[in-house]
Write a protein that holds these residues in place. Structure first.
Motif, PDB file in Angstrom:
ATOM      1  N   LEU A 158      63.169   8.818  43.090  1.00 58.37           N
ATOM      2  CA  LEU A 158      63.046   9.207  41.688  1.00 58.37           C
ATOM      3  C   LEU A 158      62.224   8.169  40.947  1.00 58.37           C
ATOM      4  CD1 LEU A 158      66.720  10.354  40.930  1.00 58.37           C
ATOM      5  CD2 LEU A 158      64.758  11.766  41.545  1.00 58.37           C
ATOM      6  N   ILE A 159      61.332   8.647  40.082  1.00 64.37           N
ATOM      7  CA  ILE A 159      60.473   7.756  39.319  1.00 64.37           C
ATOM      8  C   ILE A 159      60.724   7.959  37.827  1.00 64.37           C
ATOM      9  CG2 ILE A 159      58.527   9.374  39.158  1.00 64.37           C
ATOM     10  CD1 ILE A 159      56.688   6.936  39.667  1.00 64.37           C
ATOM     11  N   ALA A 160      60.588   6.898  37.041  1.00 64.56           N
ATOM     12  CA  ALA A 160      60.837   6.974  35.598  1.00 64.56           C
ATOM     13  C   ALA A 160      59.876   7.958  34.944  1.00 64.56           C
ATOM     14  CB  ALA A 160      60.678   5.592  34.974  1.00 64.56           C
ATOM     15  N   ALA A 161      60.403   8.750  34.007  1.00 63.16           N
ATOM     16  CA  ALA A 161      59.589   9.769  33.344  1.00 63.16           C
ATOM     17  C   ALA A 161      58.544   9.177  32.409  1.00 63.16           C
ATOM     18  CB  ALA A 161      60.496  10.730  32.560  1.00 63.16           C
ATOM     19  N   ASP A 162      58.661   7.884  32.068  1.00 56.72           N
ATOM     20  CA  ASP A 162      57.670   7.253  31.199  1.00 56.72           C
ATOM     21  C   ASP A 162      56.638   6.464  32.007  1.00 56.72           C
ATOM     22  OD1 ASP A 162      59.249   5.146  32.023  1.00 56.72           O
ATOM     23  OD2 ASP A 162      59.596   4.320  30.011  1.00 56.72           O
ATOM     24  N   ASP A 163      56.543   6.707  33.314  1.00 55.33           N
ATOM     25  CA  ASP A 163      55.549   6.012  34.127  1.00 55.33           C
ATOM     26  C   ASP A 163      54.153   6.455  33.732  1.00 55.33           C
ATOM     27  OD1 ASP A 163      55.186   4.341  36.819  1.00 55.33           O
ATOM     28  OD2 ASP A 163      53.764   6.000  36.824  1.00 55.33           O
ATOM     29  N   ARG A 164      53.251   5.519  33.532  1.00 53.53           N
ATOM     30  CA  ARG A 164      51.905   5.836  33.062  1.00 53.53           C
ATOM     31  C   ARG A 164      51.062   6.548  34.134  1.00 53.53           C
ATOM     32  NH1 ARG A 164      50.012   3.681  28.374  1.00 53.53           N
ATOM     33  NH2 ARG A 164      47.886   3.639  29.241  1.00 53.53           N
ATOM     34  N   GLY A 165      51.427   6.374  35.387  1.00 49.73           N
ATOM     35  CA  GLY A 165      50.753   7.144  36.423  1.00 49.73           C
ATOM     36  C   GLY A 165      51.043   8.622  36.288  1.00 49.73           C
TER      37      GLY A 165
END
Length: 254
Positions: free
Chosen positions: A10-17
């Motif tokens: 799971l990755i943070a929803a605010d990741d700039r990628g």
């Protein structure tokens, strides 16, 4: 999958990628628990970091994550995704970015053996690549042009599509670089305005230093005696048919 050194998916929803395509990636072939072209991929990743003003990976950190994933992998593909990390809303990058690293291992694609022996069928794509020297050559996360180009056909007999830039120059395939034999000379397109300078391309340029790197037009490929598509994952694939034109699998492909 490992994210920032931990086994998770799971990755943070605010990741700039995720939000802006603000990052880079590398796709590596794994054979018998080894990435043969590791050093070349990491070198290109670092070039991309300089270009995007991203902090580069710390020495040893990528290797530790890699080793945790590929141990015992006989034939696989490893993807490294390197983003600027989380940040506030808006395009302005954070002054002190904390990059996020995602490593994912997947089975190697099933590539028909006859593709190497008899060649592949390829078409020209309608979607054109935008010219942007700042991004040319690096493997940044925005691949929408390739996504749209790949959506142009559903025929499983067509293995790849060739893409031109907005100036009408041949750049490469959706997921490979292109080489051609023209007037008995091996040539490959310049990539200073668009496209990705692939690791497989770099291997061939080192192996054949007399290769000419120059601007190519569609008409150049239409008179080539051989056309090859090259990538680090699939290797070198000869083209046997380009749109309606048939091509031989010649000595350069061999």
């Amino acid at each position: 999958m490992r994210i920032d050194g931990r086994a998770r998916a799971l990755i943070a929803a605010d990741d700039r990628g995720l939000l802006y395509g603000d990052g880079l990636f590398e796709t590596l072939r794994v054979r018998a628990g080894v990435c043969p072209l590791w050093d070349r991929h990491v070198a290109r990743l670092r070039v991309g970091c300089r270009r995007l003003r991203l902090p580069p990976p710390a020495a040893g950190a990528l290797e530790r994550d890699r080793d945790a994933l590929i141990a015992g992998a006989a034939d696989a593909v490893l993807r490294i995704t390197w983003t600027r990390g989380s940040g506030m809303r808006g395009y302005a990058p954070p002054l002190a970015a904390t990059p996020r690293c995602v490593l994912a291992l997947a089975p190697a694609p099933a590539i028909p053996v006859h593709w190497y022996a008899r060649g592949i069928r390829v078409r020209f794509c309608d979607v054109r690549l935008a010219r942007q020297p700042r991004l040319a050559g690096i493997k940044h996360l925005n691949r929408l042009e390739q996504v749209l180009a790949r959506a142009e056909w559903r025929d499983a007999a067509i293995a790849e599509g060739l893409m031109l830039d907005t100036g009408g120059h041949v750049i490469g395939a959706t997921a490979a670089n292109v080489f051609a034999v023209i007037d008995d000379m091996l040539v490959t397109p310049r990539l200073d305005q668009a496209g990705v300078a692939g690791v497989g391309r770099a291997v061939l340029l080192d192996a054949f230093p007399k290769t000419r790197v120059r601007a190519l037009r569609r008409t150049d490929l239409e008179r080539a005696s051989e056309v090859l598509l090259v990538s680090a994952v699939r290797g070198a694939l000869p083209v046997r048919r380009l749109d309606a034109r048939r091509l031989p699998v010649g000595p350069w492909a061999r």
